[in-house]
Design a protein around this motif. Structure first.
Motif, PDB file in Angstrom:
ATOM      1  N   VAL A   1      10.270   6.006   2.748  1.00  0.00           N
ATOM      2  CA  VAL A   1       8.961   5.368   2.557  1.00  0.00           C
ATOM      3  C   VAL A   1       8.770   4.280   3.611  1.00  0.00           C
ATOM      4  O   VAL A   1       7.692   4.120   4.178  1.00  0.00           O
ATOM      5  N   ASN A   2       9.854   3.582   3.868  1.00  0.00           N
ATOM      6  CA  ASN A   2       9.754   2.452   4.787  1.00  0.00           C
ATOM      7  C   ASN A   2       9.823   2.860   6.245  1.00  0.00           C
ATOM      8  O   ASN A   2       9.699   2.007   7.121  1.00  0.00           O
TER       9      ASN A   2
ATOM     10  N   ASN B   1       0.833  -1.207   0.000  1.00  0.00           N
ATOM     11  CA  ASN B   1       0.000   0.000   0.000  1.00  0.00           C
ATOM     12  C   ASN B   1       0.860   1.246   0.000  1.00  0.00           C
ATOM     13  O   ASN B   1       0.635   2.171  -0.767  1.00  0.00           O
ATOM     14  N   LEU B   2       1.880   1.209   0.915  1.00  0.00           N
ATOM     15  CA  LEU B   2       2.760   2.374   1.013  1.00  0.00           C
ATOM     16  C   LEU B   2       3.438   2.633  -0.321  1.00  0.00           C
ATOM     17  O   LEU B   2       3.515   3.769  -0.795  1.00  0.00           O
ATOM     18  N   GLU B   3       3.923   1.546  -0.927  1.00  0.00           N
ATOM     19  CA  GLU B   3       4.635   1.696  -2.193  1.00  0.00           C
ATOM     20  C   GLU B   3       3.713   2.254  -3.270  1.00  0.00           C
ATOM     21  O   GLU B   3       4.073   3.195  -3.977  1.00  0.00           O
ATOM     22  N   SER B   4       2.526   1.658  -3.352  1.00  0.00           N
ATOM     23  CA  SER B   4       1.647   2.108  -4.440  1.00  0.00           C
ATOM     24  C   SER B   4       1.212   3.547  -4.203  1.00  0.00           C
ATOM     25  O   SER B   4       1.131   4.340  -5.145  1.00  0.00           O
ATOM     26  N   GLN B   5       0.989   3.896  -2.922  1.00  0.00           N
ATOM     27  CA  GLN B   5       0.645   5.293  -2.625  1.00  0.00           C
ATOM     28  C   GLN B   5       1.780   6.222  -3.024  1.00  0.00           C
ATOM     29  O   GLN B   5       1.582   7.283  -3.623  1.00  0.00           O
TER      30      GLN B   5
ATOM     31  N   ASP C   1       7.766   4.606   8.022  1.00  0.00           N
ATOM     32  CA  ASP C   1       6.484   4.293   8.664  1.00  0.00           C
ATOM     33  C   ASP C   1       6.358   2.794   8.846  1.00  0.00           C
ATOM     34  O   ASP C   1       5.927   2.307   9.887  1.00  0.00           O
ATOM     35  N   LEU C   2       6.784   2.106   7.772  1.00  0.00           N
ATOM     36  CA  LEU C   2       6.687   0.649   7.793  1.00  0.00           C
ATOM     37  C   LEU C   2       7.561   0.095   8.911  1.00  0.00           C
ATOM     38  O   LEU C   2       7.160  -0.814   9.639  1.00  0.00           O
ATOM     39  N   ASN C   3       8.743   0.709   9.062  1.00  0.00           N
ATOM     40  CA  ASN C   3       9.650   0.243  10.103  1.00  0.00           C
ATOM     41  C   ASN C   3       9.013   0.412  11.481  1.00  0.00           C
ATOM     42  O   ASN C   3       9.194  -0.424  12.365  1.00  0.00           O
ATOM     43  N   ASP C   4       8.286   1.536  11.633  1.00  0.00           N
ATOM     44  CA  ASP C   4       7.569   1.715  12.899  1.00  0.00           C
ATOM     45  C   ASP C   4       6.618   0.547  13.108  1.00  0.00           C
ATOM     46  O   ASP C   4       6.570  -0.042  14.189  1.00  0.00           O
ATOM     47  N   SER C   5       5.875   0.227  12.056  1.00  0.00           N
ATOM     48  CA  SER C   5       4.917  -0.883  12.159  1.00  0.00           C
ATOM     49  C   SER C   5       5.645  -2.177  12.488  1.00  0.00           C
ATOM     50  O   SER C   5       5.193  -2.966  13.321  1.00  0.00           O
ATOM     51  N   VAL C   6       6.792  -2.365  11.809  1.00  0.00           N
ATOM     52  CA  VAL C   6       7.561  -3.590  12.062  1.00  0.00           C
ATOM     53  C   VAL C   6       7.984  -3.652  13.516  1.00  0.00           C
ATOM     54  O   VAL C   6       7.839  -4.673  14.195  1.00  0.00           O
ATOM     55  N   GLN C   7       8.470  -2.483  14.019  1.00  0.00           N
ATOM     56  CA  GLN C   7       8.911  -2.450  15.408  1.00  0.00           C
ATOM     57  C   GLN C   7       7.758  -2.791  16.344  1.00  0.00           C
ATOM     58  O   GLN C   7       7.902  -3.591  17.267  1.00  0.00           O
ATOM     59  N   GLN C   8       6.606  -2.153  16.053  1.00  0.00           N
ATOM     60  CA  GLN C   8       5.449  -2.425  16.906  1.00  0.00           C
ATOM     61  C   GLN C   8       5.081  -3.898  16.830  1.00  0.00           C
ATOM     62  O   GLN C   8       4.773  -4.522  17.847  1.00  0.00           O
TER      63      GLN C   8
ATOM     64  N   LEU D   1      13.102  12.581 -13.634  1.00  0.00           N
ATOM     65  CA  LEU D   1      12.993  11.574 -12.575  1.00  0.00           C
ATOM     66  C   LEU D   1      12.391  12.180 -11.330  1.00  0.00           C
ATOM     67  O   LEU D   1      12.759  13.289 -10.923  1.00  0.00           O
ATOM     68  N   SER D   2      11.456  11.465 -10.782  1.00  0.00           N
ATOM     69  CA  SER D   2      10.820  11.886  -9.550  1.00  0.00           C
ATOM     70  C   SER D   2      11.015  10.730  -8.583  1.00  0.00           C
ATOM     71  O   SER D   2      10.498   9.640  -8.810  1.00  0.00           O
ATOM     72  N   GLU D   3      11.814  10.969  -7.543  1.00  0.00           N
ATOM     73  CA  GLU D   3      12.243   9.850  -6.702  1.00  0.00           C
ATOM     74  C   GLU D   3      12.161  10.188  -5.226  1.00  0.00           C
ATOM     75  O   GLU D   3      12.223  11.341  -4.833  1.00  0.00           O
ATOM     76  N   ILE D   4      12.017   9.159  -4.435  1.00  0.00           N
ATOM     77  CA  ILE D   4      12.057   9.319  -2.973  1.00  0.00           C
ATOM     78  C   ILE D   4      12.756   8.104  -2.397  1.00  0.00           C
ATOM     79  O   ILE D   4      12.601   6.980  -2.906  1.00  0.00           O
ATOM     80  N   ASP D   5      13.551   8.335  -1.366  1.00  0.00           N
ATOM     81  CA  ASP D   5      14.327   7.232  -0.777  1.00  0.00           C
ATOM     82  C   ASP D   5      13.391   6.154  -0.235  1.00  0.00           C
ATOM     83  O   ASP D   5      12.409   6.463   0.446  1.00  0.00           O
ATOM     84  N   GLU D   6      13.758   4.926  -0.544  1.00  0.00           N
ATOM     85  CA  GLU D   6      12.968   3.807  -0.024  1.00  0.00           C
ATOM     86  C   GLU D   6      12.967   3.827   1.506  1.00  0.00           C
ATOM     87  O   GLU D   6      11.969   3.508   2.150  1.00  0.00           O
ATOM     88  N   ALA D   7      14.108   4.238   2.076  1.00  0.00           N
ATOM     89  CA  ALA D   7      14.225   4.251   3.533  1.00  0.00           C
ATOM     90  C   ALA D   7      13.166   5.157   4.143  1.00  0.00           C
ATOM     91  O   ALA D   7      12.571   4.831   5.171  1.00  0.00           O
TER      92      ALA D   7
END
Lengths: 335, 636
Positions: free
Chosen positions: B288-289, B44-48, B291-298, B280-286
């Motif tokens: 983006v992740n 979801n995060l990626e597609s968003q 938020d995901l890392n927070d979820s992973v930690q939780q 090119l329109s880019e954003i670091d994967e780190a």
């Protein structure tokens, strides 16, 4: 047991085949030994020759079954080593020179033929220090300018004339040194040189350089051209084809991997500063690599411009056959 | 013994097995669900993010278009506005000085951020005038835009490398026509690439690490500035996104960006044909992740928490299962050590409680049974002791009896021998003349004394046998000589009673046997004397035969016989067939007992067959004993 025996047999068979293959390769090498050719460089070993180093080190010459000897140029015991003379005498099969010099040599009856251009854009400029406020050719009037004899001087003169300047109004002297010391020391007001070489040197010496690019005034010539002799073109077109292909592959390698190219430069000239060579190479890549133009390519329009300059200067007879001085026959027209 | 239960390795302890099971049951599904959720979230995060990058890229493409339109608009303004147009036409027609118009051009150029320079060149490529005076007199004939600019339309030259400045130039040109519609000159603007950079670096919606930039096909040079330090414009940069866009592809992906050694980015790339460049329109994967890392930690924390809870719950349940088992096991071991007072103390009302109470019942029954058994064992032991004592007393009594009888027999024989001796002397007349009556009486004395001596000898023999005082000899016996001896002795008796007597030996019987001749003689005498005693008419036979490795002595008579009920005890001491026989036939009743005992001592047996009033047959069976020396020396 039976199965393992079969596998063993298979392995032995493969090893045998491998050995045979190797033998074949060796046979192949010994049957047709590599053609040995000599290339006379126009300058000492440095970044500008990096495509040749790459072709050698990356096996591009070997791929074409060529064994190439790279002869260092510059100033020898008896003055500047003229590649045109070396090729005409047969001491070298290939040489490096400028388009202007080649046309003149041809006109003088030296049968040389340009086969590829290393640079697509001319780096030749009148280089001065920013303080001297020399921005246009008119600013050179009354100034002392050091320019190499030969092709460079021809173009320089032509450019001044085209700008309505009387050659006598500028004190043009022969440039006899590699470096930029006369310019930095104030002995001369400007020098003729390459912005990717002397231009960078001025910057490295801590000065802001001004450039009057000859190409900005319509004198866009090929300044770094590989040539050979007419006899080789007539007798061994295949050899030339292979040599040109290997050099173009060398240009491809340099453009694709400048870091590697710089290490190769250091292999040939260990005393040179890696950073400095890298800066020069970075600056010269846009001159070798132009969108829409294959590496090593030559445009007839630019040869025509050069021809016209020389005719205008009286250096060439209008009856001169331009097409004899260069050939596109060995160049791949596809990018 | 009790330590053995606690010494079980922990992985064998059911408590920990239960705990492990519960932890697995809890954490595996939770982890699986968490993993799936995280993946979903990541997608979801990626597609968003990609959607956001797409819209940013679209926005930037619009900005580029606007930028180029502005440049073209400036040229239209210059070539269509009458005041400028007339000046430019005059310049082209060499009626005006290039230097003079240069000031005007500079003012216009300076007033527009997006423009660096405005210049006008002739159809043969000479710069007639420029907002930058230095450029007047230069030639653009060999510049890439020159030939296309002569086509009579607005031409946008994609960025190309300018050798003099070592930077990329972006040129827009527009033809200038005179009143007759003839092309007379080209008006061009060099666009301000920095202004384009500013448009690109406006980073709304790109977070902390996002950026939008342009890479020119010309040498892969960075056209607009990077948001990161150390990455200059007009330098070559490469990435998967850059390469793809420069090959004319549009798309998106996750790839390491141009930063060395490459930071993974989510990127959207577009080929921009007008600029021959990659957007090119880019954003670091780190990022983006993040938020995901927070979820992973939780998620990890939750999983850890659940594991701890599972550990606690598991331990509680496992203990409630295993504690009674361990207790029972310990008690069982104490019971097996002999302590029957142990009872399991459990108040649980489940199956385990049931097991515990059954266990206790079993223990009680076991204790009672064992007590009973103990008492019985004691009784048996007491009885045994008494039996042993009685046995000893009996044996002692028997020994004393035999000793007494031996002694008595010996003591009795001494005076008896004296009586016999003197009786003999008297009968031979050595003591003086004796009349017939006296002689008859003395003979009666002699006869009775002899009977008494025989009786005493028998008693002495029995006593000796019972006291174990008889030692048998092993000497060579000439059976046939012995038989003659026995025949001779017996023939007197046979003649007296007028009974036929025969003594025979079978030829298979060896010449020499080994044994005790005196005791054999005693056995035969006993049997023969019995035979004659109970036989009034008929015959008595003595027959010796061989039966494989044994030999037999058989005495056959035609006497009164023995009733079958008596056959069982005739060999017992002091027994005759009935009390009356003793008196009628005399004898001590010890003969057969002695005979049997002697037979047994010689390793043999004695048997009797009898038919009442027809006769009896006594058979003695003895082993043939070969002489030890003879066995050692093989016969030649």
């Amino acid at each position: 047991m039976y199965k393992s025996k079969r596998i063993l047999m298979l392995v032995l068979l493969l090893l045998l085949l491998g050995a045979c293959n190797k033998d074949k390769d060796n046979d192949g090498d010994s049957k047709t030994p590599a053609d040995t050719v000599t290339l006379q460089l126009s300058w000492v070993h440095e970044y500008s020759s990096s495509p040749f180093y790459a072709a050698e080190k990356n096996g591009r010459f070997a791929d074409q079954n060529l064994s190439v000897q790279l002869l260092e140029g510059g100033f020898g015991e008896s003055g500047y080593i003229e590649p045109i003379d070396e090729v005409i005498s047969g001491d070298a099969q290939f040489g490096l020179s400028s388009g202007v010099a080649l046309l003149q040599a041809r006109a003088e009856g030296k049968p040389v033929v340009a086969v590829l251009s290393m640079l697509q854009r001319s780096p030749f400029a009148i280089i001065s220090l920013n303080d001297s406020e020399i921005l246009t050719p008119q600013d050179l009037i009354g100034k002392t300018v050091a320019v190499n004899d030969g092709g460079a001087r021809q173009i320089y003169d032509a450019m001044l004339v085209s700008q309505g300047i009387d050659l006598a109004e500028v004190n043009t002297i022969s440039r006899l040194e590699f470096g930029i010391d006369p310019l930095v020391n104030g002995e001369v007001d400007a020098i003729g040189g390459w912005i990717i070489n002397e231009g960078v040197l001025v910057q490295e010496a801590g000065h802001e350089p001004n450039f009057i690019l000859l190409s900005d005034y319509g004198f866009d010539t090929y300044d770094f051209v590989v040539f050979t002799s007419q006899s080789l073109v007539d007798d061994s077109p295949d050899l030339i084809q292979r040599f040109v292909s290997a050099v173009v592959a060398g240009i491809d390698d340099v453009v694709a991997n400048p870091s590697q190219a710089v290490t190769y430069v250091r292999d040939y000239a260990p005393d040179l500063d890696t950073e400095g060579q890298r800066r020069r190479l970075d600056a010269s890549i846009p001159l070798m690599n132009v969108p829409g133009i294959p590496h090593g390519f030559m445009q007839p329009e630019i040869w025509s411009v050069t021809y016209q300059i020389l005719v205008d200067q009286g250096g060439l007879d209008e009856t001169f056959n331009l097409e004899s001085a260069y050939t596109l026959g060995f160049l791949n027209t596809e990018e | 013994m009790t330590q053995k239960t606690t010494l079980l390795p922990f992985w064998r302890q059911s408590r920990w097995q239960w705990v492990a099971l519960i932890i697995i049951i809890v954490t595996v599904p939770v982890s699986a669900v968490a993993y799936l959720l995280l993946q979903q979230t990541e997608r979801n995060l990626e597609s968003q993010t990609f959607e956001r990058l797409e819209s940013v890229a679209a926005l930037k493409l619009g900005s580029i278009e606007g930028f180029l339109d502005d440049g073209e608009g400036e040229l239209i303004f210059l070539t269509e506005t009458e005041i400028f147009r007339s000046q430019l036409i005059a310049l082209a027609q060499s009626e005006a000085d290039g230097q003079a118009i240069s000031d005007t051009l500079r003012q216009i150029a300076d007033s527009e951020d997006i423009i660096n320079e405005i210049f006008v060149y002739s159809l043969d490529g000479n710069i007639l005038s420029s907002s930058d005076r230095v450029d007047i007199g230069k030639v653009v004939r060999s510049k890439p835009f020159f030939v296309p600019s002569l086509q009579g339309e607005t031409y946008i030259q994609p960025p190309f490398y300018d050798v003099g400045s070592s930077t990329l130039s972006l040129i827009i040109s527009r033809p200038l026509f005179d009143e007759q519609g003839s092309l007379i000159a080209i008006v061009a603007v060099e666009m301000n690439v920095e202004a384009l950079s500013e448009l690109m670096t406006e980073r709304a919606g790109l977070g902390e690490s996002g950026e939008t930039y342009l890479i020119s096909l010309e040498n892969n040079y960075l056209l607009t500035s990077s948001r990161f330090e150390g990455y200059e414009t007009n330098r070559a940069y490469y990435s998967e996104g850059i390469n793809r866009a420069l090959q004319g592809q549009d798309g998106q992906g996750i790839y390491p960006d141009y930063r060395s050694p490459g930071v993974p980015v989510l990127g959207v790339y577009r080929w921009v044909p007008e600029l021959q460049a990659a957007l090119l329109s880019e954003i670091d994967e780190a990022e983006v992740n993040a938020d995901l890392n927070d979820s992973v930690q939780q998620g990890i924390l939750l999983a850890l928490f659940l594991m701890v809870v599972a550990l606690g719950v598991g331990l509680y349940f496992a203990n409630s299962f295993t504690r009674p088992i361990i207790q029972m096991s310990a008690i069982a071991q104490r019971i097996s050590g002999g302590d029957y007072s142990q009872r399991v103390q459990l108040r649980q009302k489940n199956e385990v409680g049931l097991l515990a109470s059954s266990f206790n019942q079993m223990t009680e029954q076991l204790a009672a049974t064992i007590q009973k058994l103990d008492a019985q064992v004691k009784e048996v032991e007491t009885a045994n002791q008494e039996l042993r004592k009685a046995n000893a007393r009996v044996r002692e009594a028997a020994r004393l009896k035999s000793e007494f009888m031996a002694t008595m027999s010996h003591e009795l024989r001494t005076p008896l021998n004296a009586i016999l001796g003197f009786t003999g002397i008297m009968l031979e007349g050595m003591g003086g003349e004796i009349d017939d009556d006296a002689t008859h009486m003395i003979k009666r004395i002699q006869m009775n004394s002899e009977r008494l001596l025989t009786l005493i000898n028998d008693v002495l023999d029995i006593a000796r046998i019972e006291a174990g005082r008889i030692e048998l000899q092993s000497e060579p016996l000439r059976v046939r000589e012995l038989l003659k001896q026995w025949e001779l002795q017996t023939s007197v008796l046979a003649a007296q009673k007028q009974i036929q007597f025969s003594a025979t030996v079978e030829p298979e019987v060896p010449e020499v046997l080994y044994g005790d001749s005196a005791r054999l003689t005693q056995i035969v005498n006993n049997l023969l004397s019995n035979a004659f005693k109970f036989t009034e008419q008929g015959s008595v036979k003595l027959h010796i035969s061989r039966l494989s490795s044994r030999w037999q002595i058989r005495v056959i008579d035609t006497g009164i016989g023995i009733p079958s009920h008596a056959l069982n005890y005739i060999f017992d001491e002091f027994r005759q067939v009935d009390g009356s026989t003793t008196r009628a036939y005399g004898g001590s009743g010890l003969g057969l007992a002695i005979t049997r005992n002697l037979c047994l001592m010689m390793g043999g047996t004695i048997q009797v067959e009898s038919t009442l009033k027809q006769g009896s047959t006594f058979t003695v069976t003895l082993p043939i004993i070969a002489e030890p020396e003879k066995l050692l020396e093989p016969t030649p």
